[in-house]
Scaffold this motif. Structure first.
Motif, PDB file in Angstrom:
ATOM      1  N   MET A   1       0.819  -1.199   0.000  1.00  0.00           N
ATOM      2  CA  MET A   1       0.000   0.000   0.000  1.00  0.00           C
ATOM      3  C   MET A   1       0.867   1.269   0.000  1.00  0.00           C
ATOM      4  SD  MET A   1      -2.931   1.074  -0.242  1.00  0.00           S
ATOM      5  CE  MET A   1      -4.483   1.499   0.411  1.00  0.00           C
ATOM      6  N   ALA A   2       1.988   1.206   0.699  1.00  0.00           N
ATOM      7  CA  ALA A   2       2.869   2.373   0.746  1.00  0.00           C
ATOM      8  C   ALA A   2       3.418   2.688  -0.642  1.00  0.00           C
ATOM      9  CB  ALA A   2       4.009   2.144   1.731  1.00  0.00           C
ATOM     10  N   ASN A   3       3.739   1.631  -1.421  1.00  0.00           N
ATOM     11  CA  ASN A   3       4.250   1.867  -2.770  1.00  0.00           C
ATOM     12  C   ASN A   3       3.181   2.474  -3.666  1.00  0.00           C
ATOM     13  OD1 ASN A   3       6.772   0.983  -2.122  1.00  0.00           O
ATOM     14  ND2 ASN A   3       6.724  -0.842  -3.378  1.00  0.00           N
ATOM     15  N   GLU A   4       1.926   2.128  -3.461  1.00  0.00           N
ATOM     16  CA  GLU A   4       0.849   2.719  -4.251  1.00  0.00           C
ATOM     17  C   GLU A   4       0.739   4.214  -3.959  1.00  0.00           C
ATOM     18  OE1 GLU A   4      -0.735   1.174  -6.712  1.00  0.00           O
ATOM     19  OE2 GLU A   4       0.565  -0.512  -6.233  1.00  0.00           O
ATOM     20  N   LYS A   5       0.857   4.589  -2.707  1.00  0.00           N
ATOM     21  CA  LYS A   5       0.836   6.011  -2.339  1.00  0.00           C
ATOM     22  C   LYS A   5       2.031   6.735  -2.951  1.00  0.00           C
ATOM     23  CE  LYS A   5      -1.592   5.462   2.039  1.00  0.00           C
ATOM     24  NZ  LYS A   5      -1.500   5.587   3.494  1.00  0.00           N
ATOM     25  N   ALA A   6       3.194   6.086  -2.882  1.00  0.00           N
ATOM     26  CA  ALA A   6       4.405   6.679  -3.438  1.00  0.00           C
ATOM     27  C   ALA A   6       4.267   6.863  -4.943  1.00  0.00           C
ATOM     28  CB  ALA A   6       5.610   5.796  -3.118  1.00  0.00           C
ATOM     29  N   LYS A   7       3.696   5.876  -5.628  1.00  0.00           N
ATOM     30  CA  LYS A   7       3.511   5.974  -7.073  1.00  0.00           C
ATOM     31  C   LYS A   7       2.554   7.101  -7.430  1.00  0.00           C
ATOM     32  CE  LYS A   7       4.678   1.227  -8.221  1.00  0.00           C
ATOM     33  NZ  LYS A   7       4.188  -0.057  -8.759  1.00  0.00           N
ATOM     34  N   LEU A   8       1.509   7.282  -6.648  1.00  0.00           N
ATOM     35  CA  LEU A   8       0.586   8.393  -6.892  1.00  0.00           C
ATOM     36  C   LEU A   8       1.286   9.734  -6.729  1.00  0.00           C
ATOM     37  CD1 LEU A   8      -2.711   7.172  -5.188  1.00  0.00           C
ATOM     38  CD2 LEU A   8      -2.333   7.618  -7.620  1.00  0.00           C
ATOM     39  N   LEU A   9       2.121   9.843  -5.704  1.00  0.00           N
ATOM     40  CA  LEU A   9       2.868  11.086  -5.502  1.00  0.00           C
ATOM     41  C   LEU A   9       3.793  11.351  -6.684  1.00  0.00           C
ATOM     42  CD1 LEU A   9       3.839  10.703  -1.735  1.00  0.00           C
ATOM     43  CD2 LEU A   9       2.277  12.399  -2.702  1.00  0.00           C
ATOM     44  N   LEU A  10       4.489  10.314  -7.139  1.00  0.00           N
ATOM     45  CA  LEU A  10       5.421  10.464  -8.255  1.00  0.00           C
ATOM     46  C   LEU A  10       4.680  10.812  -9.542  1.00  0.00           C
ATOM     47  CD1 LEU A  10       7.687   7.398  -7.477  1.00  0.00           C
ATOM     48  CD2 LEU A  10       8.341   9.804  -7.267  1.00  0.00           C
ATOM     49  N   GLU A  11       3.540  10.184  -9.749  1.00  0.00           N
ATOM     50  CA  GLU A  11       2.769  10.412 -10.967  1.00  0.00           C
ATOM     51  C   GLU A  11       2.193  11.818 -11.027  1.00  0.00           C
ATOM     52  OE1 GLU A  11      -1.062   8.426 -13.233  1.00  0.00           O
ATOM     53  OE2 GLU A  11      -0.021   7.299 -11.675  1.00  0.00           O
ATOM     54  N   ASN A  12       1.814  12.378  -9.901  1.00  0.00           N
ATOM     55  CA  ASN A  12       1.152  13.676  -9.873  1.00  0.00           C
ATOM     56  C   ASN A  12       2.103  14.855  -9.728  1.00  0.00           C
ATOM     57  OD1 ASN A  12      -1.554  12.792 -10.203  1.00  0.00           O
ATOM     58  ND2 ASN A  12      -1.482  11.996  -8.119  1.00  0.00           N
ATOM     59  N   ALA A  13       3.383  14.590  -9.550  1.00  0.00           N
ATOM     60  CA  ALA A  13       4.359  15.674  -9.445  1.00  0.00           C
ATOM     61  C   ALA A  13       4.531  16.322 -10.811  1.00  0.00           C
ATOM     62  CB  ALA A  13       5.691  15.131  -8.927  1.00  0.00           C
ATOM     63  N   SER A  14       4.292  17.620 -10.901  1.00  0.00           N
ATOM     64  CA  SER A  14       4.288  18.277 -12.208  1.00  0.00           C
ATOM     65  C   SER A  14       5.522  19.124 -12.498  1.00  0.00           C
ATOM     66  CB  SER A  14       3.042  19.143 -12.350  1.00  0.00           C
ATOM     67  OG  SER A  14       3.012  20.123 -11.346  1.00  0.00           O
ATOM     68  N   ASP A  15       6.220  19.559 -11.480  1.00  0.00           N
ATOM     69  CA  ASP A  15       7.423  20.349 -11.739  1.00  0.00           C
ATOM     70  C   ASP A  15       8.610  19.766 -10.962  1.00  0.00           C
ATOM     71  OD1 ASP A  15       7.329  21.299  -9.099  1.00  0.00           O
ATOM     72  OD2 ASP A  15       6.409  23.195  -9.656  1.00  0.00           O
ATOM     73  N   TYR A  16       9.755  20.365 -11.153  1.00  0.00           N
ATOM     74  CA  TYR A  16      11.002  19.862 -10.582  1.00  0.00           C
ATOM     75  C   TYR A  16      10.930  19.717  -9.063  1.00  0.00           C
ATOM     76  CZ  TYR A  16      15.969  19.725  -9.408  1.00  0.00           C
ATOM     77  OH  TYR A  16      17.189  19.390  -8.888  1.00  0.00           O
ATOM     78  N   PHE A  17      10.461  20.733  -8.383  1.00  0.00           N
ATOM     79  CA  PHE A  17      10.436  20.713  -6.926  1.00  0.00           C
ATOM     80  C   PHE A  17       9.411  19.708  -6.390  1.00  0.00           C
ATOM     81  CE2 PHE A  17      12.216  24.935  -7.868  1.00  0.00           C
ATOM     82  CZ  PHE A  17      13.442  24.766  -7.247  1.00  0.00           C
ATOM     83  N   GLU A  18       8.287  19.580  -7.084  1.00  0.00           N
ATOM     84  CA  GLU A  18       7.303  18.577  -6.682  1.00  0.00           C
ATOM     85  C   GLU A  18       7.858  17.163  -6.861  1.00  0.00           C
ATOM     86  OE1 GLU A  18       3.563  19.135  -8.642  1.00  0.00           O
ATOM     87  OE2 GLU A  18       3.222  21.078  -7.683  1.00  0.00           O
ATOM     88  N   ARG A  19       8.642  16.955  -7.936  1.00  0.00           N
ATOM     89  CA  ARG A  19       9.250  15.632  -8.151  1.00  0.00           C
ATOM     90  C   ARG A  19      10.254  15.305  -7.057  1.00  0.00           C
ATOM     91  NH1 ARG A  19       8.375  16.827 -13.679  1.00  0.00           N
ATOM     92  NH2 ARG A  19      10.295  17.989 -13.876  1.00  0.00           N
ATOM     93  N   ILE A  20      11.045  16.292  -6.653  1.00  0.00           N
ATOM     94  CA  ILE A  20      12.007  16.062  -5.572  1.00  0.00           C
ATOM     95  C   ILE A  20      11.271  15.675  -4.294  1.00  0.00           C
ATOM     96  CG2 ILE A  20      13.657  17.196  -4.021  1.00  0.00           C
ATOM     97  CD1 ILE A  20      14.619  18.808  -6.444  1.00  0.00           C
ATOM     98  N   THR A  21      10.227  16.404  -3.970  1.00  0.00           N
ATOM     99  CA  THR A  21       9.436  16.112  -2.781  1.00  0.00           C
ATOM    100  C   THR A  21       8.792  14.732  -2.881  1.00  0.00           C
ATOM    101  OG1 THR A  21       8.997  18.468  -2.500  1.00  0.00           O
ATOM    102  CG2 THR A  21       7.555  16.950  -1.317  1.00  0.00           C
ATOM    103  N   ALA A  22       8.278  14.393  -4.065  1.00  0.00           N
ATOM    104  CA  ALA A  22       7.645  13.088  -4.261  1.00  0.00           C
ATOM    105  C   ALA A  22       8.658  11.958  -4.108  1.00  0.00           C
ATOM    106  CB  ALA A  22       6.990  13.022  -5.634  1.00  0.00           C
ATOM    107  N   ILE A  23       9.857  12.152  -4.624  1.00  0.00           N
ATOM    108  CA  ILE A  23      10.911  11.131  -4.492  1.00  0.00           C
ATOM    109  C   ILE A  23      11.294  10.964  -3.024  1.00  0.00           C
ATOM    110  CG2 ILE A  23      13.334  10.620  -5.006  1.00  0.00           C
ATOM    111  CD1 ILE A  23      12.805  11.945  -7.788  1.00  0.00           C
TER     112      ILE A  23
END
Length: 62
Positions: A1-23
């Motif tokens: 379940m944690a990986n599903e949440k992580a994948k959603l965060l990664l998928e919805n990150a739209s700019d550079y800073f959001e991607r860093i936060t999602a990672i």
């Protein structure tokens, strides 16, 4: 379940800073870095294929 949440965060990150936060969030949720990289590569491929399909689609009557 944690990986599903992580994948959603990664998928919805739209700019550079959001991607860093999602990672960082995905790492904190326990997703291995290798899996994060593979998922981001897969998303990039999927998005480029959608873009190519959209640009090569022929509209009727044009």
């Amino acid at each position: 379940m944690a990986n599903e949440k992580a994948k959603l965060l990664l998928e919805n990150a739209s700019d550079y800073f959001e991607r860093i936060t999602a990672i960082q969030s995905a790492l904190h949720l326990g997703m291995p870095m290798e899996e994060i990289e593979d998922y981001l590569d897969w998303l990039r491929l999927l998005r480029s294929e959608k873009c190519e399909m959209a640009s090569t689609t022929v509209l009727p009557g044009i």
